[in-house]
Enzyme design. Structure first.
Site, mmCIF file in Angstrom:
data_model
loop_
_atom_site.group_PDB
_atom_site.id
_atom_site.type_symbol
_atom_site.label_atom_id
_atom_site.label_comp_id
_atom_site.label_asym_id
_atom_site.label_seq_id
_atom_site.Cartn_x
_atom_site.Cartn_y
_atom_site.Cartn_z
ATOM 1 C CB CYS A 180 -1.107 -0.251 1.612
ATOM 2 S SG CYS A 180 -0.481 0.369 2.939
ATOM 3 C CG HIS A 216 -4.720 -0.130 3.868
ATOM 4 N ND1 HIS A 216 -3.469 -0.220 2.919
ATOM 5 C CD2 HIS A 216 -5.543 1.173 4.294
ATOM 6 C CE1 HIS A 216 -4.294 -0.105 2.484
ATOM 7 N NE2 HIS A 216 -5.781 0.784 2.534
ATOM 8 C CG ASP A 245 -7.356 1.038 -0.297
ATOM 9 O OD1 ASP A 245 -5.368 1.431 -0.786
ATOM 10 O OD2 ASP A 245 -7.467 0.802 0.366
#
Length: 283
Positions: free
Chosen positions: A71, A109, A124
């Protein structure tokens, strides 16, 4: 800001012929193309190389060298692209809750906050466990994606509250994840977050924990995944699972380094040398 030739290289990497329109539909198209083209993977960690999450490193790895990442790399790249295309954008940090961790997780994250006038949206490109589309940041909002999974946003507290002020949940096929979902038909938490400002140092700290801490998922497993228009492909250590809505699920245990290397190349577009595959703690 990224240079025009970098934007062109990124768009070519994700299979788009032109930049998206600067609206929620354009954001959704860009994120979907990114997630179907650039795999999620952590293989540089077991290879002992570590992870850098600055802009230059993320672009060089995910675009120039055609690798994947996790991420902190994916959403750094996405944020840089969106900002260079004049989207109003910044990074947020979140706590992963998918899989019901036994205790409150750190903010390991990251996701993206995008503003369209008075509206705030989240995007995302880097959640390896499953796919979630861009969503307006409003309590009760729900979406359904091509894999049949629903997501919803709930306001759960105020800024600064634990585990966060917002909760993203998913409900849908367990096989449309990397194995951490526990149900096909119940709402499960995916991650909690707030909209506090995030500094580069905060990103670096979360990235360092994810890449080095002995309890991190990424120091304990070799993972790769890729979103499909109607499903999800996941490789966790030697177990490959490919789930699509209208096809029989493919589940294979990769028995040899040669099988593993071929799977990375054929299924995820990742090309490691025989020597690199042999160094992974799998065989």
């Amino acid at each position: 800001m990224m240079q025009p030739d970098q934007i062109d290289a990124y768009l070519a990497r994700i299979g788009l012929e032109e930049p998206p329109v600067r609206d929620p539909a354009g954001l959704a198209a860009l994120q979907a193309a990114h997630r179907r083209s650039i795999p999620f993977e952590n293989l540089d960690i077991p290879l002992g190389r570590g992870i850098a999450c600055d802009s230059d490193s993320a672009f060089a790895k995910l675009v120039t060298r055609r690798r994947g990442g996790y991420c902190f790399e994916h959403n750094r790249l996405l944020t840089d692209v969106l900002a260079s295309l004049s989207f109003d954008v910044r990074l947020l940090l979140a706590r992963v809750l998918l899989g019901n961790p036994p205790e409150l997780t750190p903010r390991t994250h990251c996701l993206v906050l995008v503003e369209f006038g008075d509206e705030q949206w989240i995007a995302d490109a880097g959640f390896g466990g499953s796919y979630a589309p861009p969503m307006p940041l409003e309590g009760g909002v729900q979406t359904t994606t091509g894999d049949g999974v629903q997501h919803r946003l709930t306001r759960i507290g105020n800024e600064g509250d634990l585990p966060g002020s917002w909760l993203l949940e998913r409900m849908g096929p367990r096989l449309a994840t990397d194995g951490r979902a526990g149900s096909d038909d119940a709402w499960e938490p995916q991650f909690a977050f707030d909209t506090a400002q995030v500094a580069d140092a905060d990103m670096a700290l979360g990235n360092h924990w994810s890449a080095t801490h002995p309890t991190s998922r990424f120091t304990n497993a070799c993972v790769a995944s890729l979103c499909l228009p109607d499903g999800f492909a996941s490789l966790v250590d030697r177990q490959l699972t490919v789930w699509r809505k209208r096809e029989e699920t493919q589940r294979i245990t990769l028995e040899t380094p040669r099988d593993y290397g071929r799977c990375l190349a054929d299924r995820f577009g990742l090309h490691l040398s025989d020597e690199e595959v042999a160094r992974l703690p799998l065989f």
